[in-house]
Every structure is written in structure tokens, then in C-alpha cells.
Design a protein around this motif. Structure first.
Motif, PDB file in Angstrom:
ATOM      1  N   LEU A  99       0.689  -1.235   0.075  1.00  8.61           N
ATOM      2  CA  LEU A  99      -0.035  -0.099  -0.110  1.00  8.61           C
ATOM      3  C   LEU A  99       0.879   1.226  -0.129  1.00  8.61           C
ATOM      4  CD1 LEU A  99      -3.049   0.979   0.127  1.00  8.61           C
ATOM      5  CD2 LEU A  99      -3.093   0.711   2.786  1.00  8.61           C
ATOM      6  N   LEU A 113       1.024 -10.808  -2.685  1.00  6.82           N
ATOM      7  CA  LEU A 113       0.165 -10.841  -1.586  1.00  6.82           C
ATOM      8  C   LEU A 113      -1.356 -11.378  -1.989  1.00  6.82           C
ATOM      9  CD1 LEU A 113       0.078  -7.697   0.660  1.00  6.82           C
ATOM     10  CD2 LEU A 113      -1.920  -9.106   0.446  1.00  6.82           C
ATOM     11  N   LEU A 117      -3.540 -14.832  -0.497  1.00  7.12           N
ATOM     12  CA  LEU A 117      -4.747 -14.733  -0.111  1.00  7.12           C
ATOM     13  C   LEU A 117      -5.719 -15.848  -0.550  1.00  7.12           C
ATOM     14  CD1 LEU A 117      -5.650 -10.955   0.061  1.00  7.12           C
ATOM     15  CD2 LEU A 117      -5.234 -12.474   2.043  1.00  7.12           C
ATOM     16  N   LEU A 235       0.888  -5.081   7.160  1.00  7.53           N
ATOM     17  CA  LEU A 235      -0.107  -4.191   6.466  1.00  7.53           C
ATOM     18  C   LEU A 235      -1.434  -4.515   6.401  1.00  7.53           C
ATOM     19  CD1 LEU A 235      -1.075  -2.186   4.201  1.00  7.53           C
ATOM     20  CD2 LEU A 235      -0.403  -3.784   2.470  1.00  7.53           C
ATOM     21  N   ALA A 239      -4.551  -2.774   7.855  1.00 12.00           N
ATOM     22  CA  ALA A 239      -5.587  -2.327   7.096  1.00 12.00           C
ATOM     23  C   ALA A 239      -6.990  -2.880   7.256  1.00 12.00           C
ATOM     24  CB  ALA A 239      -5.093  -2.600   5.578  1.00 12.00           C
ATOM     25  N   PRO A 243     -11.330  -1.605  10.558  1.00 11.91           N
ATOM     26  CA  PRO A 243     -12.826  -1.539   9.877  1.00 11.91           C
ATOM     27  C   PRO A 243     -13.645  -2.762  10.136  1.00 11.91           C
ATOM     28  CG  PRO A 243     -10.696  -1.026   8.454  1.00 11.91           C
ATOM     29  CD  PRO A 243     -10.320  -1.495   9.617  1.00 11.91           C
ATOM     30  N   LEU A 284     -14.663   3.133   7.261  1.00 11.42           N
ATOM     31  CA  LEU A 284     -13.708   4.190   7.148  1.00 11.42           C
ATOM     32  C   LEU A 284     -14.432   5.537   6.417  1.00 11.42           C
ATOM     33  CD1 LEU A 284     -10.690   2.199   5.316  1.00 11.42           C
ATOM     34  CD2 LEU A 284     -10.763   3.142   7.693  1.00 11.42           C
ATOM     35  N   LEU A 287      -9.415   8.555   4.590  1.00 10.70           N
ATOM     36  CA  LEU A 287      -8.174   7.753   4.606  1.00 10.70           C
ATOM     37  C   LEU A 287      -7.269   8.543   3.848  1.00 10.70           C
ATOM     38  CD1 LEU A 287      -7.065   5.153   5.415  1.00 10.70           C
ATOM     39  CD2 LEU A 287      -7.516   4.199   3.136  1.00 10.70           C
ATOM     40  N   MET A 312      -9.262  10.437   1.017  1.00  9.63           N
ATOM     41  CA  MET A 312     -10.423   9.618   0.307  1.00  9.63           C
ATOM     42  C   MET A 312     -11.421   9.822   1.480  1.00  9.63           C
ATOM     43  SD  MET A 312      -8.221   6.307  -0.453  1.00  9.63           S
ATOM     44  CE  MET A 312      -6.781   6.872   0.041  1.00  9.63           C
ATOM     45  N   PHE A 314     -14.551   8.488   2.025  1.00 10.91           N
ATOM     46  CA  PHE A 314     -15.380   7.421   1.500  1.00 10.91           C
ATOM     47  C   PHE A 314     -16.996   7.688   2.189  1.00 10.91           C
ATOM     48  CE2 PHE A 314     -11.477   4.637   1.682  1.00 10.91           C
ATOM     49  CZ  PHE A 314     -11.304   4.781   0.252  1.00 10.91           C
ATOM     50  N   VAL A 336     -15.775   2.024  -0.207  1.00  8.63           N
ATOM     51  CA  VAL A 336     -15.015   2.118   1.193  1.00  8.63           C
ATOM     52  C   VAL A 336     -13.668   0.956   1.024  1.00  8.63           C
ATOM     53  CG1 VAL A 336     -16.287   0.536   2.503  1.00  8.63           C
ATOM     54  CG2 VAL A 336     -15.012   2.542   3.725  1.00  8.63           C
ATOM     55  N   CYS A 344      -8.753  -2.433  -2.187  1.00  9.77           N
ATOM     56  CA  CYS A 344      -8.692  -3.790  -1.474  1.00  9.77           C
ATOM     57  C   CYS A 344      -8.922  -4.933  -2.215  1.00  9.77           C
ATOM     58  CB  CYS A 344      -9.713  -3.915  -0.430  1.00  9.77           C
ATOM     59  SG  CYS A 344      -9.337  -4.944   0.857  1.00  9.77           S
ATOM     60  N   PRO A 345      -7.947  -6.045  -2.082  1.00 14.25           N
ATOM     61  CA  PRO A 345      -7.928  -7.304  -2.885  1.00 14.25           C
ATOM     62  C   PRO A 345      -9.422  -7.937  -2.676  1.00 14.25           C
ATOM     63  CG  PRO A 345      -5.988  -7.253  -1.964  1.00 14.25           C
ATOM     64  CD  PRO A 345      -6.900  -6.175  -1.302  1.00 14.25           C
ATOM     65  N   ALA A 352     -13.006 -10.060   4.971  1.00 16.98           N
ATOM     66  CA  ALA A 352     -13.668  -9.022   6.036  1.00 16.98           C
ATOM     67  C   ALA A 352     -15.022  -9.017   6.198  1.00 16.98           C
ATOM     68  CB  ALA A 352     -13.572  -7.490   5.584  1.00 16.98           C
TER      69      ALA A 352
HETATM   70  C1  HEM Z   1     -13.973  -3.871   6.261  1.00 17.03           C
HETATM   71  C2  HEM Z   1     -12.712  -4.323   6.042  1.00 17.03           C
HETATM   72  C3  HEM Z   1     -11.903  -3.550   5.272  1.00 17.03           C
HETATM   73  C4  HEM Z   1     -11.852  -2.461   4.405  1.00 17.03           C
HETATM   74  C5  HEM Z   1     -12.961  -1.143   4.793  1.00 17.03           C
HETATM   75  C6  HEM Z   1     -10.668  -2.149   3.646  1.00 17.03           C
HETATM   76  C7  HEM Z   1     -10.325  -1.175   2.799  1.00 17.03           C
HETATM   77  C8  HEM Z   1      -9.374  -1.158   2.070  1.00 17.03           C
HETATM   78  C9  HEM Z   1      -8.965   0.449   1.343  1.00 17.03           C
HETATM   79  C10 HEM Z   1      -9.790   1.398   1.151  1.00 17.03           C
HETATM   80  C11 HEM Z   1      -7.850   0.053   0.630  1.00 17.03           C
HETATM   81  C12 HEM Z   1      -7.375   0.927  -0.304  1.00 17.03           C
HETATM   82  C13 HEM Z   1      -6.553   2.163   0.347  1.00 17.03           C
HETATM   83  C14 HEM Z   1      -6.025   2.983  -0.907  1.00 17.03           C
HETATM   84  O1  HEM Z   1      -6.325   2.940  -2.020  1.00 17.03           O
HETATM   85  O2  HEM Z   1      -5.214   3.870  -0.485  1.00 17.03           O
HETATM   86  C15 HEM Z   1      -7.399  -1.425   1.035  1.00 17.03           C
HETATM   87  C16 HEM Z   1      -6.350  -1.776   0.632  1.00 17.03           C
HETATM   88  C17 HEM Z   1      -5.837  -3.227   0.942  1.00 17.03           C
HETATM   89  N1  HEM Z   1      -6.436  -4.023   1.932  1.00 17.03           N
HETATM   90 FE1  HEM Z   1      -8.278  -3.904   2.721  1.00 17.03          FE
HETATM   91  N2  HEM Z   1      -9.944  -3.419   3.732  1.00 17.03           N
HETATM   92  C18 HEM Z   1     -10.857  -4.279   4.719  1.00 17.03           C
HETATM   93  C19 HEM Z   1     -10.109  -5.533   5.006  1.00 17.03           C
HETATM   94  C20 HEM Z   1      -9.056  -6.299   4.347  1.00 17.03           C
HETATM   95  C21 HEM Z   1      -8.873  -7.527   4.686  1.00 17.03           C
HETATM   96  C22 HEM Z   1      -9.537  -8.600   5.478  1.00 17.03           C
HETATM   97  C23 HEM Z   1      -7.545  -7.774   3.985  1.00 17.03           C
HETATM   98  C24 HEM Z   1      -6.627  -8.997   3.902  1.00 17.03           C
HETATM   99  C25 HEM Z   1      -7.042 -10.074   4.439  1.00 17.03           C
HETATM  100  C26 HEM Z   1      -7.048  -6.569   3.251  1.00 17.03           C
HETATM  101  C27 HEM Z   1      -6.073  -6.465   2.446  1.00 17.03           C
HETATM  102  C28 HEM Z   1      -5.528  -5.408   1.899  1.00 17.03           C
HETATM  103  C29 HEM Z   1      -4.339  -4.838   0.998  1.00 17.03           C
HETATM  104  C30 HEM Z   1      -3.314  -6.092   0.949  1.00 17.03           C
HETATM  105  C31 HEM Z   1      -4.731  -3.863   0.631  1.00 17.03           C
HETATM  106  C32 HEM Z   1      -3.593  -3.057  -0.171  1.00 17.03           C
HETATM  107  C33 HEM Z   1      -3.609  -3.329  -1.631  1.00 17.03           C
HETATM  108  C34 HEM Z   1      -2.604  -2.617  -2.531  1.00 17.03           C
HETATM  109  O3  HEM Z   1      -2.115  -1.730  -1.967  1.00 17.03           O
HETATM  110  O4  HEM Z   1      -2.383  -3.114  -3.695  1.00 17.03           O
HETATM  111  N3  HEM Z   1      -8.187  -5.414   3.648  1.00 17.03           N
HETATM  112  N4  HEM Z   1      -8.387  -1.734   1.953  1.00 17.03           N
END
Ligand code: HEM
Length: 445
Positions: A99, A113, A117, A235, A239, A243, A284, A287, A312, A314, A336, A344-345, A352
Motif C-alpha cells: 500500500l 500478496l 490470499l 499491512l 488495513a 474496519p 472508514l 483515509l 479519500m 468514503f 470504502v 482492497c483485494p 472482512a
Molecule cells: C472492512 C474491512 C476492510 C476495509 C474497509 C478495507 C479497505 C481498504 C481500502 C480502502 C484499501 C485501499 C486504500 C487505498 O487505496 O489507499 C485497502 C487496501 C488493502 N486491503 Fe483492505 N480493507 C478491509 C479488509 C481487508 C482484509 C480482511 C484484507 C486481507 C486479508 C485486506 C487487505 C488489503 C491490502 C493488502 C490492501 C493494499 C492493496 C494494495 O495496495 O495493492 N483488507 N483496503
């Protein structure tokens, strides 16, 4: 590109302790939503732009070339505008996770990553979540009362994630205890941070030697070294944890407030309540951020300068969408979760939502007459998250169902040292004894 004009004066200051950001944003004139961008301050003298419409979020988040994610592109973080003592400096140090980098390095880390998953079996996930939920619920079920936020919602996601990382329960609890010291901001928070890093590093080395079907082993198999794995695990915890905790607690609060908890046997009802909650109160609210890589880019009729900060928004964008063009009832394309190269993948979203949904279902199955002990459960006055500080409930005391359950209450430590460092988490910490109690229970069982 034309020269960049002076930015307009800020409309809101996001660190204002009395600001109710969602209400303030929802009251903005439609003209601001048409622009999709409003000038704000993150703290005194630190300007930023808040993105409050879906078109602007789409445009900026999908354009990695002109809008960097890497905080090293944020001008004010390096030119003295944000002092070293500011919490913003503590929250956005350079990091080597997916990120926080862009371009080829981001591609490499994200591919490893997201590939890792896939080691998570979505079919088995609800059973695993229920198993861990049972251990946590056993910690308070005999008592007849609990705070769902600090004793359940902020514990369950962390333990489930540790399990998906391939940790055994003692390792997961050690991580939980280190996280708890960070959340508490206690005098040894710096030490807890290093300890957490060490635990994740040791775990990466352990899984390299003993691979299994888990996220960590998946990253080993995809060529990341142990330090890179440590940073990607950290991370995910950062992340995901907050949430998910708030999505779970918000859904539960909605069900309890509308007296529909007894109907939770209907999986459709709970998933629709979760769906409605994630649209209306995205976990969120805001952000940070994106950072223009060139001078003079035009967004929402404003000209941006290179290195500006875009945040952001959201919450504002989703609520505006609900007011103007409500999505279909089962639409799960929640902004979000982000979008574009850093979004988010898909499996992160699935995990989540599964933790939030199964967490609520299991709590209702175990404590069927759960009710709110206070009619008013105010939301936190936070500009970052949309959640509750506490959700006190009462219920008919129930028997623990896991062997030698840790239901003994512990006293709070009366000599609590002063905070020493800034915590990254916005979730209220678990009550002090939760992880220690679980750890003792494991040792004794
Ligand atoms: C309600 C739960 C969650 C919310 C609201 C959420 C939200 C987000 C958001 C908004 C981003 C992008 C941030 C950006 O563009 O600057 C993000 C990225 C990411 N999230 Fe989630 N997330 C959640 C749960 C999870 C879970 C459970 C995982 C993994 C098991 C995860 C893994 C990631 C990863 C690895 C990224 C970075 C992706 C990248 O930079 O390529 N997230 N998430």
C-alpha cells in the motif's frame, strides 16, 4: 501545465475535536458534491483536499501515474510543514508494503500478496471464525453483561487474521498482547512495536521451514523474503482490523437498535443489515491519501500542486450516493474498499465481510436474548472511522462451551503508566485482560 493558483481557504479542519464530520459533510451545498473536492486542513497549517464524490474517487484512485500512493510524494511530510511531533508523522512513515509503494515494486508485492490470499479457503472460513468466536465469547458469557466493542469486535478479527496467517493460538495471542500494548499506548509501546515486528518475522521464518496452507506460506511460495512477508502481514493487520471491528459492531448495533436481533437466524437479514450498514456508515470515514506527481492537474475545477495531499472521503461519497442514486439492495460494490491499482483485494473484502457476518451470527446463536444496556450508543467523534467507542449489552448468562474457558474476570492494573507513543489503531482497545486471559486459559487446558 498552467501555474497553480493559491489554494482556497479550508472549509473544515479534520482534527477539530468537536467536529462531527459526517454531519458537517452531509450538510455541504450540492455544489461541493458536484465538484467532488473540498479544501480542508488535516491539522493546523496542514492543507489537504477531501474527495467527496464517486467520480472524483474513481478518477484519482485509478490513475497511479498522476496520483501516487507512496507517502514519500507528500510534500508537507518532508518540507517541515508537518512537525516531527505531529501524529501524522507517526502514522505515515515510509513503509515497504504494497500500500505504500507504487509502480513495479507495488506490482511485485501485490501479486505475491493477492496470490497468497488464495490460500484461504472461503468454504472453511465461517467454521474457523465460529471456532475462534466461541473462545472469545466464553470469556464473558457467564457474566450476563459485556462491552461488545472492546471484548468481542476488536478481538475476533485479530485472532482470525492470525489464524489465517498460519499462527497457532499461542502465537496469535502473543501478537494480540503486543497489539494491546500498542493500542493502550503504554510506556512500552515502542518496545511492543518491535516485539510485534519480531513475532511476525519469526513467524515468516517458521513458515518458511514448515510450510502449510496459509497466507504466510503463500507469500513464501511466491518469492518474498522474511522481512517483506513481515511487512505485508503488518499491512493486512493494520488495513483490516479496525474496519472489520467497526463493521461487526455497527451491524450488531443496528440489529439491536431495531429489535431485529432475534431474527438473525435469517442469514439474508444479517447480510442485508451488514450491507446497509457498510453503505450508510462505512467503517472508514476518511483515509489519507494520494499525492499528485505533477503541478497543475485539474480536479473538481481546482488546480492542484505537485505533492498536495488528497484524502479519500468514503463516508461523504457513499452517503451522497445513497441520497442521489441509491444502489440496488444487494449491491456490494462499496467504495470504502477502494478501487484502482491499490484497491482492497477481492479476497480481502470477502474475508472482512465473512468475519463481520459470522461474528454477529455466532454471538446471536450463543446469546440469543442479547440486548443493549443503554438505549443511546453514540458513535465516536472521529474523522477517520465510523464506529462506536462501546456497545454495552446484557444477556442471560450462558455456559462456556470450550474446555476450561477463561471466564474469570481480572482486575485492572491500577498503576497505568502514561502514554509514550502514538498508536495506529482507532479501535477502542480490548479490555485489558482479554488476550492475557485467553493465553492463560490455553496454558491451563
Ligand atoms: C472492512 C474491512 C476492510 C476495509 C474497509 C478495507 C479497505 C481498504 C481500502 C480502502 C484499501 C485501499 C486504500 C487505498 O487505496 O489507499 C485497502 C487496501 C488493502 N486491503 Fe483492505 N480493507 C478491509 C479488509 C481487508 C482484509 C480482511 C484484507 C486481507 C486479508 C485486506 C487487505 C488489503 C491490502 C493488502 C490492501 C493494499 C492493496 C494494495 O495496495 O495493492 N483488507 N483496503
Amino acid at each position: 501545465m498552467p501555474p497553480v493558483p493559491e489554494p482556497p481557504p479550508p472549509l473544515l479542519r479534520l482534527d477539530d475535536p468537536v467536529l462531527d464530520l459526517p454531519t458537517a459533510l452531509d450538510r455541504l451545498d450540492e455544489e461541493h458534491f458536484q465538484r467532488g473536492l473540498v479544501p480542508v486542513e488535516l491539522e493546523k497549517g496542514v492543507p489537504a483536499w477531501l474527495m467527496i464524490s464517486l467520480p472524483v474517487l474513481h478518477r484519482v484512485l485509478k490513475d497511479e501515474h498522476y496520483f501516487a500512493r507512496d507517502p514519500r510524494a507528500w510534500r508537507d511530510l518532508w518540507n517541515g510543514t508537518i512537525p516531527d511531533t505531529s501524529p501524522l508523522q507517526a502514522l505515515y512513515p515510509p513503509r515497504r508494503n504494497a500500500l505504500s509503494v507504487d509502480g513495479g515494486e507495488h506490482q511485485r508485492l501485490r501479486t505475491a500478496l493477492t496470490g497468497a490470499l488464495q490460500e484461504v479457503s472461503l468454504a472453511l472460513l465461517p467454521a474457523r471464525i465460529r471456532e475462534i468466536a466461541d473462545v472469545v465469547i466464553d470469556g464473558f458469557c457467564t457474566r450476563g453483561r459485556a462491552d461488545v466493542v472492546s471484548e468481542y469486535a476488536s478481538v475476533l478479527p485479530l485472532l482470525v487474521l492470525c489464524r489465517l496467517f498460519g499462527m497457532d493460538q499461542p502465537a496469535g495471542l502473543r501478537v494480540g498482547m503486543a497489539m494491546q500494548r500498542l493500542w493502550d499506548g503504554e510506556a512500552d509501546a515502542g518496545h511492543a512495536h518491535h516485539q510485534l515486528q519480531d513475532l511476525l518475522l519469526e513467524h515468516a521464518a517458521y513458515r518458511r521451514a514448515h510450510p502449510g496452507r496459509d497466507i504466510t506460506s503463500g507469500m513464501v511460495a511466491r518469492g518474498l523474503d522474511d522481512e517483506e512477508i513481515r511487512d505485508q502481514l503488518a499491512l493486512i493487520m493494520a488495513a483490516a482490523h479496525d474496519p472489520i471491528a467497526h463493521a461487526l459492531a455497527n451491524t450488531l448495533a443496528d440489529l439491536l437498535q431495531t429489535s431485529r436481533m432475534h431474527m438473525v437466524g435469517s442469514t439474508w437479514l444479517i447480510s442485508e443489515t451488514l450491507n446497509h450498514g457498510v453503505w450508510r456508515h462505512p467503517p472508514l470515514e476518511t483515509l489519507v491519501g494520494r499525492f499528485p506527481t505533477a503541478d497543475g492537474l485539474e480536479v473538481g475545477g481546482y488546480r492542484l500542486a505537485r505533492g498536495d495531499c488528497l484524502v479519500m472521503g468514503f463516508g461523504a461519497a457513499q452517503r451522497h450516493q445513497l441520497r442521489t442514486a441509491p444502489p440496488e439492495p444487494s449491491n456490494r460494490a462499496y467504495p470504502v474498499f477502494g478501487m484502482g491499482p491499490h484497491g482492497c483485494p477481492q479476497l480481502g473484502r470477502d474475508i472482512a465481510l465473512a468475519i463481520a457476518q459470522t461474528g454477529v451470527e455466532r454471538l446471536q446463536q450463543r446469546l440469543p436474548d442479547l440486548r443493549l444496556s443503554e438505549t443511546d450508543t453514540p458513535r465516536r467523534a472521529s474523522t477517520v472511522i465510523a464506529g462506536r467507542r462501546a456497545l454495552p449489552v446484557t444477556f442471560t448468562p450462558a455456559r462456556p462451551i470450550t474446555p476450561a474457558a477463561p471466564h474469570q474476570e481480572e482486575k485492572w492494573n491500577p498503576t497505568r503508566p502514561a502514554p509514550a507513543s502514538v498508536s495506529n489503531s482507532r479501535t477502542p482497545p480490548p479490555t485489558r485482560s482479554v488476550f492475557a486471559r485467553l493465553a492463560r486459559w490455553l496454558r491451563s487446558s
